[in-house]
Design a protein around this motif. Sequence first.
Motif, PDB file in Angstrom:
ATOM      1  N   SER A 137       0.954  -1.060   0.469  1.00  0.00           N
ATOM      2  CA  SER A 137       0.221   0.170  -0.010  1.00  0.00           C
ATOM      3  C   SER A 137       0.875   1.355   0.158  1.00  0.00           C
ATOM      4  O   SER A 137       0.596   2.093  -0.502  1.00  0.00           O
ATOM      5  N   ASP A 138       2.263   0.360   0.233  1.00  0.00           N
ATOM      6  CA  ASP A 138       2.654   1.980   0.436  1.00  0.00           C
ATOM      7  C   ASP A 138       3.150   2.583  -0.845  1.00  0.00           C
ATOM      8  O   ASP A 138       3.118   3.717  -0.911  1.00  0.00           O
ATOM      9  N   MET A 190       0.190   4.704  -2.029  1.00  0.00           N
ATOM     10  CA  MET A 190       0.112   6.004  -1.236  1.00  0.00           C
ATOM     11  C   MET A 190       1.319   7.069  -1.864  1.00  0.00           C
ATOM     12  O   MET A 190       1.064   8.393  -2.184  1.00  0.00           O
ATOM     13  N   PHE A 202       3.467   7.330  10.788  1.00  0.00           N
ATOM     14  CA  PHE A 202       4.295   6.309   9.568  1.00  0.00           C
ATOM     15  C   PHE A 202       5.140   7.663   9.083  1.00  0.00           C
ATOM     16  O   PHE A 202       5.087   8.186   8.682  1.00  0.00           O
ATOM     17  N   TYR A 242       5.118   9.068   4.770  1.00  0.00           N
ATOM     18  CA  TYR A 242       4.216   9.873   4.498  1.00  0.00           C
ATOM     19  C   TYR A 242       5.306  10.985   4.291  1.00  0.00           C
ATOM     20  O   TYR A 242       5.089  11.818   2.795  1.00  0.00           O
ATOM     21  N   CYS A 264      -4.153   8.219   9.632  1.00  0.00           N
ATOM     22  CA  CYS A 264      -3.136   6.170   9.945  1.00  0.00           C
ATOM     23  C   CYS A 264      -4.146   6.055  11.135  1.00  0.00           C
ATOM     24  O   CYS A 264      -4.291   6.304  12.357  1.00  0.00           O
ATOM     25  N   ALA A 267      -3.953   0.260   7.609  1.00  0.00           N
ATOM     26  CA  ALA A 267      -3.377  -1.139   7.189  1.00  0.00           C
ATOM     27  C   ALA A 267      -3.897  -1.729   8.567  1.00  0.00           C
ATOM     28  O   ALA A 267      -3.144  -3.225   8.251  1.00  0.00           O
ATOM     29  N   TYR A 268      -3.940  -1.620   9.104  1.00  0.00           N
ATOM     30  CA  TYR A 268      -3.741  -2.046  10.342  1.00  0.00           C
ATOM     31  C   TYR A 268      -5.424  -1.759  10.870  1.00  0.00           C
ATOM     32  O   TYR A 268      -6.214  -2.530  11.779  1.00  0.00           O
ATOM     33  N   SER A 281      -0.322  -7.217   3.823  1.00  0.00           N
ATOM     34  CA  SER A 281       1.441  -7.109   4.602  1.00  0.00           C
ATOM     35  C   SER A 281       1.256  -7.944   5.743  1.00  0.00           C
ATOM     36  O   SER A 281       2.231  -8.164   6.957  1.00  0.00           O
ATOM     37  N   LYS A 282       0.036  -6.837   6.810  1.00  0.00           N
ATOM     38  CA  LYS A 282      -0.294  -7.671   7.877  1.00  0.00           C
ATOM     39  C   LYS A 282      -0.356  -8.456   8.307  1.00  0.00           C
ATOM     40  O   LYS A 282      -0.503  -9.755   8.642  1.00  0.00           O
ATOM     41  N   VAL A 333       1.679  -6.790  -1.413  1.00  0.00           N
ATOM     42  CA  VAL A 333       1.029  -6.276  -2.083  1.00  0.00           C
ATOM     43  C   VAL A 333       0.152  -5.437  -1.618  1.00  0.00           C
ATOM     44  O   VAL A 333      -0.402  -5.909  -0.130  1.00  0.00           O
TER      45      VAL A 333
HETATM   46  C1  LIG Z   1       2.871  -1.899   7.491  1.00  0.00           C
HETATM   47  C2  LIG Z   1       2.222  -0.597   6.858  1.00  0.00           C
HETATM   48  C3  LIG Z   1       2.003  -0.116   6.178  1.00  0.00           C
HETATM   49  C4  LIG Z   1       1.700  -0.949   4.314  1.00  0.00           C
HETATM   50  O1  LIG Z   1       2.814  -1.245   4.260  1.00  0.00           O
HETATM   51  P1  LIG Z   1       3.222  -1.660   2.733  1.00  0.00           P
HETATM   52  O2  LIG Z   1       3.686  -1.823   1.778  1.00  0.00           O
HETATM   53  O3  LIG Z   1       1.627  -2.377   2.241  1.00  0.00           O
HETATM   54  O4  LIG Z   1       3.491  -3.259   2.914  1.00  0.00           O
HETATM   55  C5  LIG Z   1       1.119   1.205   5.246  1.00  0.00           C
HETATM   56  N1  LIG Z   1       0.839   2.175   6.944  1.00  0.00           N
HETATM   57  C6  LIG Z   1       1.379   1.617   7.131  1.00  0.00           C
HETATM   58  C7  LIG Z   1       1.333   2.362   8.644  1.00  0.00           C
HETATM   59  C8  LIG Z   1       2.223   0.880   8.006  1.00  0.00           C
HETATM   60  O5  LIG Z   1       2.181   0.261   9.379  1.00  0.00           O
END
Ligand SMILES: *Cc1c(COP(=O)(O)O)cnc(C)c1O
Length: 365
Positions: free
Chosen positions: A90-91, A94, A115, A118, A159, A192-193, A225-226, A235
């Motif tokens: 997702s990074d 963004m 995070f 950003y 976030c 993400a969470y 990822s989480k 992804v």
């Molecule tokens: C882990 C995380 C992401 C996601 O990272 P990926 O690129 O999808 O692995 C995004 N935002 C935050 C706040 C995170 O901790």
Amino acid sequence: MIFNEFLENLESYEPGKPIELVAREYGIKPENIIKVASNENPFGSSPKALQAMRGCQPALYPDDSYFALKHALAVRFGCESANIIIGSGSDQVMEMAIKAVCNENRGILRAKTTFAMYDIYAKFAHAPVYKTQSEFHDLAQMAEIYTKNAANIGAVILCLPNNPLGECPDASEVYEFLELISQDTLVILDCAYMEFANFKDSKKHIKPAHVLSKFTNVLYSGTFSKAYGLGGMRVGYGLANTKLIEQISKLRPPFNITTPSLAAAIAALDDEDFVQKGIKNNFDEMPRYEAFASEFGLKFIPSYTNFIAIFTNEEKNSSILADNLLKKGIILRNLKSYGLNAVRITIGTKKQNDKVLEALRAEFA
Ligand SMILES: *Cc1c(COP(=O)(O)O)cnc(C)c1O
């Protein structure tokens, strides 16, 4: 070589130390190292995802339309495939979104402690950073800063729940906040969470379908990822109004996720049991860390994620604590770079937590 000026004060993101590195540096066998630094899934990946990866054809480029994955996500979230963009994590979603709307005159607005990526993406876009004074997501304060600087803010980023502190405003507060933002300003909801927050308290649950039906300027970002246990597959996805998705998609490199990643993500979505078991373990185990902190008079933040931030004391500051644990083969996250005398610990399996808590207790006893 003449590099662009913005690189001069651009610091690279500091990821959690990899197990291989700690094994080499400290002479500890990799199997005796516990990494609770990067909020990865301690149960690994869904067996269905692993099987799907083995069955795929890495010689071939993936279907660049990501048809099957978008379809599965659309069903999951109650939207259309045209509302979805896929990123290498997702990074990347963004990063593309910030590049699409920010520049020298249009910065990002974020919470004080959030995070670290950003700001890095803002710098890619030469964009200034506006932030709140209060430690936690204070949406009233954020709205105030936004109103004063609206013409100079390209993207507001929330976030939900927050990394690295773990707090999470209620969804109703977030929806009220969104009403105050011009539809000309992008709002990124980095969720993400969110799977964890929703499990602990459904009041925190941001519903993408609701957001999409009301706001044309909001991008919901989510990740495999989480909770889904695929951090290494990279992804992530963004959900938004189709016009927004069309624009952001112009910045997407072709084949930005791999053939095995694509297969794994589709299969992982189909194994909700695996995900829910992991989340349940997370919240069964988290109170043990809270009890540890209380026992030694350390402050912690009630967490809606798969990690907990624990503030330490002056005697044993976060750097000493992180170093001492590293020598014992436990990798946790020092939050010093955020200006906090705190560590962030990913909640592991019961067995991992036994060891981490034993090591922590030995430090403070
Ligand atoms: C882990 C995380 C992401 C996601 O990272 P990926 O690129 O999808 O692995 C995004 N935002 C935050 C706040 C995170 O901790």
